[in-house]
Design an enzyme around this catalytic site. Structure first.
Site: not given
Ligand code: FRU
Length: 515
Positions: A29, A223
């Protein structure tokens, strides 16, 4: 296996030429996206190696003890790599690994609300999740700050600032300043729900509300949230809030990992989506766009947000071919809201500064061409890093059942970006583009797309191992990675079963961002 030596991605034939990738090793990420003093910061989940515990975490090409890697840019296109910003709390080699630096965000604390500033520079504050490799992974939120433009970081002695309340998945804080209430807001993934917390000072947090919707997905965690406000570009005076939710394992086509978005209102404490939501809204319809979040403090903040995502998928991310680095970021894209017939929708457009990568002379320019089966217009072009803008007419004259582009052609291989007239879908088909992605059953990756003013416009960015499609001005996007033979470089226009009118076509070679 012993710990692998550090590698370098320079010279790796699969290394993206104009997408962000780390100089070596594993990434996931994007984190801590913030603009400050002329620089865009991009932190990212990074495994530098050196934390092996026997066999565990021995391979820095796989996920491991998470650090925040770091790079800066003045244009969001060219990146300068900087040393790792945040490390786990425990020392290399210790087991279990304590306080890994999971995903989070960063803000500029202009008014020194947290009281961390020692000099004259406002503190850059990173808000991130601490996670342990064992012991229930009690995820909790921490802060660290920098007073030298992100070059060095101090972990706050009072961490965690938000302890774990007994929820296994409790992570990925996105923090921003909410001017109307004069407070910081944190959106936090907490199981199949997003929690909203508020704070006067980034240190003391109050749980304000929860946002969840029944997606019928058995409580799979959410998430990497984001929450931001934008004007509706074609409805003067109207503004809406957008919530981004990356969905674990419940993406498009029932599986995979994708990011959903919700349009609604936010009063500083509670996000309320517009009802009814209708069909699920996806940020991107490809298989390789996940955990995307937007920059805080972006200079154009009032009317647009710039987002970058992780260009991979937790379904196969550790299996994809890699010898020096693994996984990359998507292109930065500009998000805007538009009112459409079925509601207010997010439009994603490529960052305008990417045009600076174009070679001075286009590889191809054509207008008003009838594309027929066996079209030879692009014969002889052999490219792996190009931008293509193609506009097709979809009208009563269109006899083709499908049309589009065949890229990376070689003996028996191709990557197809096309439009299916019968299903009214734009798609990427990588099923014949070399590497077979585990769990991706070879189906096309489609997205519904109606013609606009009788036109289908495909804006395509092809890099060494990925393709991004922005269709009809960003109404729909598709991001997919692929791994094919380096010498499979042919390209062609196609029309199946009849003709289609190509109104215009421009193909630009794109330069590399690696010096
Ligand atoms: C999403 C994610 C985050 C987490 C990070 C760990 O891709 O699972 O929720 O913080 O990756 O690397």
């Amino acid at each position: 296996m012993t710990a692998k030596a550090l590698t370098t991605a320079a010279g790796d034939p699969t290394r993206p030429q104009y997408h962000f990738s780390a100089p070596a090793n594993w990434i996931n990420d994007p984190n801590g996206l913030v603009y400050y003093d002329g620089e865009y910061h991009l932190f990212y989940q990074y495994h530098p190696g050196g934390y092996a515990v026997g066999e565990l975490y021995a391979d820095p090409l796989r996920w491991g003890p998470m650090h925040w890697g770091h790079a800066v840019s003045t244009d969001l296109v060219h990146w300068q790599h900087l040393p790792v910003a945040l490390t786990p709390d425990s020392a290399p080699g210790a087991a279990p690994v304590r306080g890994m630096a999971f995903s989070g965000s960063a803000v500029v604390d202009w008014n020194d609300s947290a009281g961390l500033r020692r000099g004259s520079e406002p503190a850059l504050v990173a808000i991130y999740t601490l996670a342990d490799s064992e012991g229930g992974e009690a995820q909790r939120q921490a802060i660290a700050w920098s007073e030298d433009r992100g070059r060095s970081w101090t972990k706050y002695a009072g961490n965690p600032v938000l302890p774990n309340p007994g929820i296994p998945d409790f992570r990925d804080p996105k923090v921003f300043w909410h001017a109307p209430s004069g407070r910081w807001v944190m959106v936090l993934a907490a199981g199949p729900c997003m929690q909203i917390h508020t704070s006067p000072d980034l240190r003391r947090w109050t749980h304000a509300s929860d946002f969840t919707v029944d997606q019928g997905i058995d409580g799979a965690p959410w998430e990497c949230p984001d929450l931001f406000e934008l004007p509706v570009e074609n409805a003067p005076g109207e503004r809406r809030w957008v919530m981004l939710v990356s969905m674990v394992g419940h993406g498009i086509l029932g599986g995979g990992w994708n990011t959903q978005y919700f349009v609604g209102d936010f009063d500083g404490e509670r996000f309320v989506p517009e009802a009814p939501q209708g069909p699920l809204l996806w940020l991107d319809h490809g298989r390789d766009h996940y955990a995307g979040v937007t920059w805080n403090e972006h200079p154009g903040n009032d009317h647009e947000r710039v987002l970058i995502g992780w260009m991979s998928n937790w379904g196969y991310e550790q299996a994809v071919p890699a010898t020096t680095f693994r996984n990359a970021m998507t292109l930065p894209r500009v998000l805007r809201l538009r009112r459409c017939a079925d509601g207010i929708r997010l439009f994603s457009r490529p960052l305008p500064a990417l045009a600076g990568l174009r070679a001075p002379v286009p590889l191809c320019h054509a207008a008003d061409v009838r594309v027929t089966p066996g079209c030879t217009l692009l014969d002889g072009l052999r490219e792996d890093c190009v931008e293509i803008v193609a506009e097709f007419a979809l009208d009563a004259d269109t006899g083709a059942t499908g049309f589009g582009l065949r890229l990376r052609q070689g003996p028996g291989t191709e990557l197809v970006v096309g439009y299916d007239v019968a299903t009214a879908e734009v798609f990427v088909d990588r099923s014949r583009a070399g590497y077979a992605f585990p769990g991706d059953d070879g189906r096309r990756h489609p997205a519904p797309l109606a013609a606009e003013d009788g036109r289908i416009r495909l804006h395509v960015f092809l890099d060494r191992a990925s393709v991004e499609v922005f269709a009809n001005d960003g109404a729909v996007t598709l991001t997919d990675s692929f791994f094919t033979a380096p010498d499979a470089l042919g390209m062609a226009l196609y029309a199946d079963g009849g003709e289609v009118r190509l109104l215009s076509l421009d193909i630009h070679a794109l330069g590399s961002i690696h010096g």
